[in-house]
Design an enzyme around this catalytic site. Structure first.
Site: not given
Length: 227
Positions: A12, A14, A178
């Protein structure tokens, strides 16, 4: 090293590879101010990240009463236009990000980015911070088009993760992210997933549902070796 358990790793963006909340928060506030709404704390914008820019703005507006669809669309376009010009002002790789990617590459492991951010923004940011070269592909929330319902094929849909694995040549693939969007996408794609507990997690540490979690990217390679 031939005994590494994976041939490729997807990331991922961000909250996983880059710390980007300040630039995202400023874009949200630009749109909020245009609509006559109160600015939100840039620090609190971490709690809004996850499903992409549209969901991020919608959450911020919902906290202040929401907007009709047409007016929301106007502010959303204004937000994207602002972000296009200001998406790497404060954004930077997390500690150890460059070193870990370099170590994986040195071991012959391919790496890819899978984000819900529009692909052009993801590529722009990675280019501006001189971090795009190592990645086999950058798959954004709009890269794979839309489904029959008009929704982008983005995480938590498995297709972006599967496409990243394909772009890396197939084989044994793991994913790092996240949020629950990342975990659900990896689960649906049938690949192991590591939770980036240092990021903008939408659930508390230990509750993302990942196979394991790391508190910093310097723990990633040991975590992968244990999976």
């Amino acid at each position: 090293m031939t005994d590494f358990p994976f041939d490729a790793v997807g990331f991922d963006l961000d909250g996983t590879l880059v710390d980007s909340f300040r630039d995202l928060g400023e874009a949200v506030n630009h749109a909020l101010e245009l609509g006559g709404f109160e600015r939100v704390s840039v620090e609190s914008s971490k709690d809004l990240i996850g499903g992409g820019a549209k969901i991020m703005l919608a959450r911020a507006l919902e906290q202040q009463g929401g907007l009709p669809k047409d007016e929301f669309r106007r502010l959303y376009k204004a937000m994207l236009a602002y972000y296009a010009d200001h998406n790497a002002v404060h954004t930077a790789p997390y500690p150890h990000a460059r070193e870990v990617i370099a170590e994986l590459k040195a071991r012959g492991i391919k790496v890819a980015v899978v984000t819900n951010k529009f692909e052009q923004f993801a590529r722009s940011i990675l280019t501006q911070i001189d971090f795009i070269a190592p990645f086999e592909t950058v798959i954004g929330g709009d890269s794979l088009g839309k489904d029959d319902d008009g929704q982008y094929l983005a995480k938590p849909h498995p297709e972006p993760v599967l496409k990243a694995r394909e772009a890396c040549g197939g084989g044994r693939f793991a994913f790092v992210g996240d949020s629950t969007y990342d975990v659900k996408a990896a689960r649906a794609a049938g690949v192991p997933v590591i939770g980036a507990a240092y990021g903008y997690c939408d659930k508390p540490p230990g509750e993302l549902g990942a196979d394991t979690e790391i508190d910093s990217l310097d723990g990633l390679i040991p975590a992968l070796e244990k999976l």
